[in-house]
Design a protein around this motif. Structure first.
Motif, PDB file in Angstrom:
ATOM      1  N   LYS A 148       0.810  -1.213   0.000  1.00 17.54           N
ATOM      2  CA  LYS A 148       0.000   0.000   0.000  1.00 17.54           C
ATOM      3  C   LYS A 148       0.848   1.269   0.000  1.00 17.54           C
ATOM      4  O   LYS A 148       0.468   2.306   0.534  1.00 17.54           O
ATOM      5  N   LYS A 149       2.013   1.156  -0.618  1.00 13.93           N
ATOM      6  CA  LYS A 149       2.901   2.308  -0.804  1.00 13.93           C
ATOM      7  C   LYS A 149       2.649   2.829  -2.222  1.00 13.93           C
ATOM      8  O   LYS A 149       3.482   2.711  -3.112  1.00 13.93           O
ATOM      9  N   LEU A 203       3.757   4.843  -7.852  1.00 13.88           N
ATOM     10  CA  LEU A 203       3.561   5.865  -8.890  1.00 13.88           C
ATOM     11  C   LEU A 203       4.884   6.482  -9.337  1.00 13.88           C
ATOM     12  O   LEU A 203       5.081   6.755 -10.520  1.00 13.88           O
ATOM     13  N   GLU A 204       5.820   6.671  -8.401  1.00 14.04           N
ATOM     14  CA  GLU A 204       7.146   7.184  -8.766  1.00 14.04           C
ATOM     15  C   GLU A 204       7.833   6.226  -9.740  1.00 14.04           C
ATOM     16  O   GLU A 204       8.405   6.655 -10.748  1.00 14.04           O
ATOM     17  N   LEU A 205       7.789   4.938  -9.425  1.00 13.69           N
ATOM     18  CA  LEU A 205       8.413   3.931 -10.289  1.00 13.69           C
ATOM     19  C   LEU A 205       7.738   3.903 -11.659  1.00 13.69           C
ATOM     20  O   LEU A 205       8.407   3.800 -12.686  1.00 13.69           O
ATOM     21  N   LEU A 206       6.419   3.993 -11.654  1.00 16.08           N
ATOM     22  CA  LEU A 206       5.686   4.002 -12.925  1.00 16.08           C
ATOM     23  C   LEU A 206       6.036   5.230 -13.755  1.00 16.08           C
ATOM     24  O   LEU A 206       6.164   5.148 -14.979  1.00 16.08           O
ATOM     25  N   ALA A 265      -3.419   3.714 -13.625  1.00 18.88           N
ATOM     26  CA  ALA A 265      -4.855   3.896 -13.362  1.00 18.88           C
ATOM     27  C   ALA A 265      -5.299   3.034 -12.183  1.00 18.88           C
ATOM     28  O   ALA A 265      -6.067   3.484 -11.328  1.00 18.88           O
ATOM     29  N   SER A 266      -4.801   1.795 -12.139  1.00 20.73           N
ATOM     30  CA  SER A 266      -5.156   0.893 -11.032  1.00 20.73           C
ATOM     31  C   SER A 266      -4.634   1.413  -9.699  1.00 20.73           C
ATOM     32  O   SER A 266      -5.326   1.329  -8.683  1.00 20.73           O
ATOM     33  N   VAL A 267      -3.423   1.952  -9.697  1.00 17.54           N
ATOM     34  CA  VAL A 267      -2.865   2.497  -8.452  1.00 17.54           C
ATOM     35  C   VAL A 267      -3.720   3.669  -7.967  1.00 17.54           C
ATOM     36  O   VAL A 267      -4.055   3.761  -6.781  1.00 17.54           O
ATOM     37  N   TYR A 268      -4.124   4.546  -8.887  1.00 14.22           N
ATOM     38  CA  TYR A 268      -4.997   5.653  -8.482  1.00 14.22           C
ATOM     39  C   TYR A 268      -6.359   5.147  -8.014  1.00 14.22           C
ATOM     40  O   TYR A 268      -6.968   5.745  -7.127  1.00 14.22           O
TER      41      TYR A 268
END
Length: 178
Positions: free
Chosen positions: A23-24, A29-32, A50-53
Motif C-alpha cells: 500500500k505504498k 507511482l514514482e516507479l511508474l 490507473a489501477s494504483v490511483y
C-alpha cells in the motif's frame, strides 16, 4: 497484474507490485513515472497507473489514465472505470461501463453486482434485480450477492415488518431452486 504479459523489465514490475501490495502507492507511482518516460508500451504503464490511483481512491486521476489506454476492450478495465464513475456519482456512465464489462466477460460476477447496485440507484429496480440474479446464478452461495439482492428487493418491494423474514426467506429459497 501479471508480469508475464507485460513487456516491462521484471525487476521493475516486481518493485511496483511490492509497493502496491504494501500500500505504498506513491512509491509505486514514482516507479511508474520513471518507466513511462522510457518504455514504448504506455498502455501497460497507463493501466497500472490507473489501477494504483483506483487503490488510492483518486477517481478522477484513475479515469484519466484509463482513458489514455488505446485498447480498452477488457472486462477488468471497463469494470474499474465503472467503479470510478460510480464513486464520482456518475451513475449512467458507470452503468454503461459495467454493461461493457459484462459484454467482454459474461461470467464476471463483480460487474453484475456493480451494475445491479448502480441500476438500483438509477431507479431501474427490475433490471437491478435481474443483474443481481445473474450474479447469483453464477455464484449461488455468495452471501454478498444475496445481501445485495435483499437490499434491492427491499427498495423494489417494501415489505411489511412482521413478514420481512418470511418473505426474504421465501425469495432466497426460490432463487436456490433456479
Amino acid at each position: 497484474m501479471n508480469s508475464n504479459n507485460l513487456s516491462l523489465p521484471k525487476d521493475q514490475i516486481d518493485a511496483i507490485k511490492y509497493n502496491i501490495q504494501q500500500k505504498k502507492y506513491d512509491r509505486a507511482l514514482e516507479l511508474l513515472n520513471k518507466i513511462s518516460n522510457k518504455e514504448n508500451n504506455l498502455d501497460i504503464v497507463n493501466r497500472i497507473t490507473a489501477s494504483v490511483y483506483l487503490y488510492k481512491k483518486d477517481w478522477e486521476k484513475s479515469l484519466s489514465y484509463y482513458q489514455k489506454i488505446d485498447n480498452k476492450n477488457n472486462f477488468d478495465i471497463s469494470n474499474n472505470m465503472g467503479v470510478a464513475f460510480y464513486k464520482l456519482g456518475r451513475f449512467l456512465e458507470a452503468s454503461t461501463m459495467f454493461g461493457q464489462a459484462i459484454s467482454f466477460n459474461n461470467k464476471y460476477i463483480p460487474a453484475y453486482e456493480n451494475l445491479g447496485v448502480t441500476q438500483k440507484l438509477l431507479g431501474n429496480y427490475e433490471l437491478s434485480i435481474n443483474c443481481i440474479l445473474q450474479g447469483l446464478k453464477l455464484m449461488p452461495n455468495n452471501n454478498k450477492i444475496k445481501n445485495n439482492l435483499i437490499d434491492i428487493l427491499n427498495y423494489f418491494e417494501p415489505l411489511n415488518k412482521e413478514n420481512y423474514i418470511i418473505n426474504i426467506d421465501k425469495k432466497l429459497r426460490k432463487l436456490e431452486s433456479l
